[in-house]
Design a protein around this motif. Structure first.
Motif, PDB file in Angstrom:
ATOM      1  N   ALA A  10       0.660  -1.422   0.015  1.00  0.00           N
ATOM      2  CA  ALA A  10       0.084   0.115   0.132  1.00  0.00           C
ATOM      3  C   ALA A  10       1.275   1.458   0.064  1.00  0.00           C
ATOM      4  O   ALA A  10       0.456   1.915  -0.742  1.00  0.00           O
ATOM      5  CB  ALA A  10      -0.714   0.102   1.348  1.00  0.00           C
ATOM      6  N   LYS A  11       2.217   1.171   0.781  1.00  0.00           N
ATOM      7  CA  LYS A  11       3.162   2.767   0.596  1.00  0.00           C
ATOM      8  C   LYS A  11       3.667   2.732  -0.624  1.00  0.00           C
ATOM      9  O   LYS A  11       3.977   3.465  -1.372  1.00  0.00           O
ATOM     10  CB  LYS A  11       4.039   2.302   1.954  1.00  0.00           C
ATOM     11  CG  LYS A  11       5.134   2.993   2.078  1.00  0.00           C
ATOM     12  CD  LYS A  11       5.960   3.362   3.043  1.00  0.00           C
ATOM     13  CE  LYS A  11       6.914   4.552   2.719  1.00  0.00           C
ATOM     14  NZ  LYS A  11       7.206   5.148   1.926  1.00  0.00           N
ATOM     15  N   GLU A  12       3.951   1.582  -1.531  1.00  0.00           N
ATOM     16  CA  GLU A  12       4.563   2.068  -2.481  1.00  0.00           C
ATOM     17  C   GLU A  12       3.333   1.842  -2.936  1.00  0.00           C
ATOM     18  O   GLU A  12       3.584   3.270  -4.327  1.00  0.00           O
ATOM     19  CB  GLU A  12       5.074   0.570  -2.927  1.00  0.00           C
ATOM     20  CG  GLU A  12       5.374   0.667  -4.680  1.00  0.00           C
ATOM     21  CD  GLU A  12       5.904  -0.832  -5.422  1.00  0.00           C
ATOM     22  OE1 GLU A  12       5.925  -0.432  -6.170  1.00  0.00           O
ATOM     23  OE2 GLU A  12       5.697  -1.517  -4.809  1.00  0.00           O
ATOM     24  N   ASP A  15       2.556   5.973  -2.931  1.00  0.00           N
ATOM     25  CA  ASP A  15       4.468   7.143  -3.683  1.00  0.00           C
ATOM     26  C   ASP A  15       4.453   7.209  -4.995  1.00  0.00           C
ATOM     27  O   ASP A  15       5.087   8.195  -4.955  1.00  0.00           O
ATOM     28  CB  ASP A  15       5.163   5.903  -2.741  1.00  0.00           C
ATOM     29  CG  ASP A  15       5.970   6.154  -1.172  1.00  0.00           C
ATOM     30  OD1 ASP A  15       5.534   6.621  -0.811  1.00  0.00           O
ATOM     31  OD2 ASP A  15       6.594   5.325  -0.717  1.00  0.00           O
ATOM     32  N   ARG A  16       3.933   5.985  -5.277  1.00  0.00           N
ATOM     33  CA  ARG A  16       3.805   6.187  -6.852  1.00  0.00           C
ATOM     34  C   ARG A  16       2.956   6.741  -7.261  1.00  0.00           C
ATOM     35  O   ARG A  16       2.966   7.604  -8.126  1.00  0.00           O
ATOM     36  CB  ARG A  16       4.271   4.197  -7.404  1.00  0.00           C
ATOM     37  CG  ARG A  16       5.275   3.636  -7.377  1.00  0.00           C
ATOM     38  CD  ARG A  16       4.726   2.734  -8.339  1.00  0.00           C
ATOM     39  NE  ARG A  16       4.874   2.421  -9.172  1.00  0.00           N
ATOM     40  CZ  ARG A  16       4.643   0.812  -9.915  1.00  0.00           C
ATOM     41  NH1 ARG A  16       4.706  -0.019  -9.396  1.00  0.00           N
ATOM     42  NH2 ARG A  16       4.088   1.069 -11.091  1.00  0.00           N
ATOM     43  N   ALA A  17       1.692   7.095  -6.707  1.00  0.00           N
ATOM     44  CA  ALA A  17       0.619   7.671  -7.323  1.00  0.00           C
ATOM     45  C   ALA A  17       0.833   9.023  -6.759  1.00  0.00           C
ATOM     46  O   ALA A  17       0.400  10.226  -7.618  1.00  0.00           O
ATOM     47  CB  ALA A  17      -0.707   7.659  -5.996  1.00  0.00           C
ATOM     48  N   ARG A  18       1.832   8.987  -5.691  1.00  0.00           N
ATOM     49  CA  ARG A  18       2.443  10.706  -5.221  1.00  0.00           C
ATOM     50  C   ARG A  18       2.841  11.546  -5.863  1.00  0.00           C
ATOM     51  O   ARG A  18       3.147  12.592  -6.632  1.00  0.00           O
ATOM     52  CB  ARG A  18       2.370  10.266  -3.797  1.00  0.00           C
ATOM     53  CG  ARG A  18       2.856  12.020  -3.016  1.00  0.00           C
ATOM     54  CD  ARG A  18       3.211  11.773  -2.033  1.00  0.00           C
ATOM     55  NE  ARG A  18       2.370  11.316  -0.895  1.00  0.00           N
ATOM     56  CZ  ARG A  18       1.966  10.435  -0.705  1.00  0.00           C
ATOM     57  NH1 ARG A  18       3.465   9.079  -0.118  1.00  0.00           N
ATOM     58  NH2 ARG A  18       1.112  10.228   0.426  1.00  0.00           N
ATOM     59  N   LEU A  19       3.786  10.413  -6.794  1.00  0.00           N
ATOM     60  CA  LEU A  19       4.186  10.514  -7.818  1.00  0.00           C
ATOM     61  C   LEU A  19       4.627  11.156  -9.019  1.00  0.00           C
ATOM     62  O   LEU A  19       4.727  12.204  -9.921  1.00  0.00           O
ATOM     63  CB  LEU A  19       5.572   9.478  -7.658  1.00  0.00           C
ATOM     64  CG  LEU A  19       6.742  10.048  -8.798  1.00  0.00           C
ATOM     65  CD1 LEU A  19       7.650  11.341  -8.537  1.00  0.00           C
ATOM     66  CD2 LEU A  19       7.911   8.588  -9.079  1.00  0.00           C
ATOM     67  N   ILE A  20       2.900  10.766  -9.713  1.00  0.00           N
ATOM     68  CA  ILE A  20       2.386  10.374 -10.285  1.00  0.00           C
ATOM     69  C   ILE A  20       1.485  11.815 -10.833  1.00  0.00           C
ATOM     70  O   ILE A  20       1.350  12.722 -11.719  1.00  0.00           O
ATOM     71  CB  ILE A  20       0.954   9.860 -10.552  1.00  0.00           C
ATOM     72  CG1 ILE A  20       2.110   8.248 -11.490  1.00  0.00           C
ATOM     73  CG2 ILE A  20       0.809  10.247 -12.323  1.00  0.00           C
ATOM     74  CD1 ILE A  20       1.156   7.507 -11.066  1.00  0.00           C
ATOM     75  N   VAL A  21       0.853  12.398  -8.996  1.00  0.00           N
ATOM     76  CA  VAL A  21      -0.024  14.054  -8.725  1.00  0.00           C
ATOM     77  C   VAL A  21       1.488  15.171  -9.121  1.00  0.00           C
ATOM     78  O   VAL A  21       1.051  15.850  -9.713  1.00  0.00           O
ATOM     79  CB  VAL A  21      -0.119  13.839  -7.828  1.00  0.00           C
ATOM     80  CG1 VAL A  21      -1.351  15.284  -7.145  1.00  0.00           C
ATOM     81  CG2 VAL A  21      -1.603  12.842  -7.569  1.00  0.00           C
ATOM     82  N   ASP A  39      -1.832  -2.420 -13.022  1.00  0.00           N
ATOM     83  CA  ASP A  39      -1.127  -2.828 -12.161  1.00  0.00           C
ATOM     84  C   ASP A  39      -1.646  -4.082 -10.597  1.00  0.00           C
ATOM     85  O   ASP A  39      -1.552  -4.680 -10.267  1.00  0.00           O
ATOM     86  CB  ASP A  39       0.197  -2.946 -12.344  1.00  0.00           C
ATOM     87  CG  ASP A  39       0.859  -2.385 -13.381  1.00  0.00           C
ATOM     88  OD1 ASP A  39       0.567  -2.847 -14.415  1.00  0.00           O
ATOM     89  OD2 ASP A  39       1.456  -1.396 -13.368  1.00  0.00           O
ATOM     90  N   VAL A  40      -2.127  -2.921 -10.076  1.00  0.00           N
ATOM     91  CA  VAL A  40      -1.868  -3.776  -8.316  1.00  0.00           C
ATOM     92  C   VAL A  40      -3.415  -4.242  -9.153  1.00  0.00           C
ATOM     93  O   VAL A  40      -2.937  -5.966  -8.139  1.00  0.00           O
ATOM     94  CB  VAL A  40      -3.653  -2.323  -7.344  1.00  0.00           C
ATOM     95  CG1 VAL A  40      -3.616  -2.917  -6.763  1.00  0.00           C
ATOM     96  CG2 VAL A  40      -2.024  -1.775  -7.749  1.00  0.00           C
TER      97      VAL A  40
END
Length: 86
Positions: A10-12, A15-21, A39-40
């Motif tokens: 969930a953290k990954e 983190d990936r969603a935050r980076l996208i935004v 992918d999830v």
């Protein structure tokens, strides 16, 4: 059925969603989040459903398509034609 992708924590995912935004906007960000969530879901064993989804919405994920979609909706038009023909 598609092969499940490796699970991410969930953290990954966050983190990936935050980076996208933080680094993308508009259609590019929407497409990236869709692909991340796909992918999830594949990792959870829902690959067959994701294949169905991607087949139906592939035209929305064209890299050069404007976002939000400003023209005629191919899905909506197809449904309207089917209703008119019925």
């Amino acid at each position: 059925m598609t092969k499940p992708a490796p699970l991410m924590s969930a953290k990954e995912f966050a983190d990936r969603a935050r980076l996208i935004v933080e680094t993308m906007q508009g259609h590019t960000a929407h497409r990236a989040i869709d692909l991340l969530t796909n992918d999830v879901l594949r990792g959870l064993g829902y690959g067959e459903g994701i294949e169905i989804f991607e087949t139906m919405v592939g035209h929305w994920h064209d890299a050069d398509a404007a976002y939000p979609h400003g023209g005629r909706c191919p899905d909506c038009e197809r449904e309207a034609e089917a209703r008119a023909a019925a």
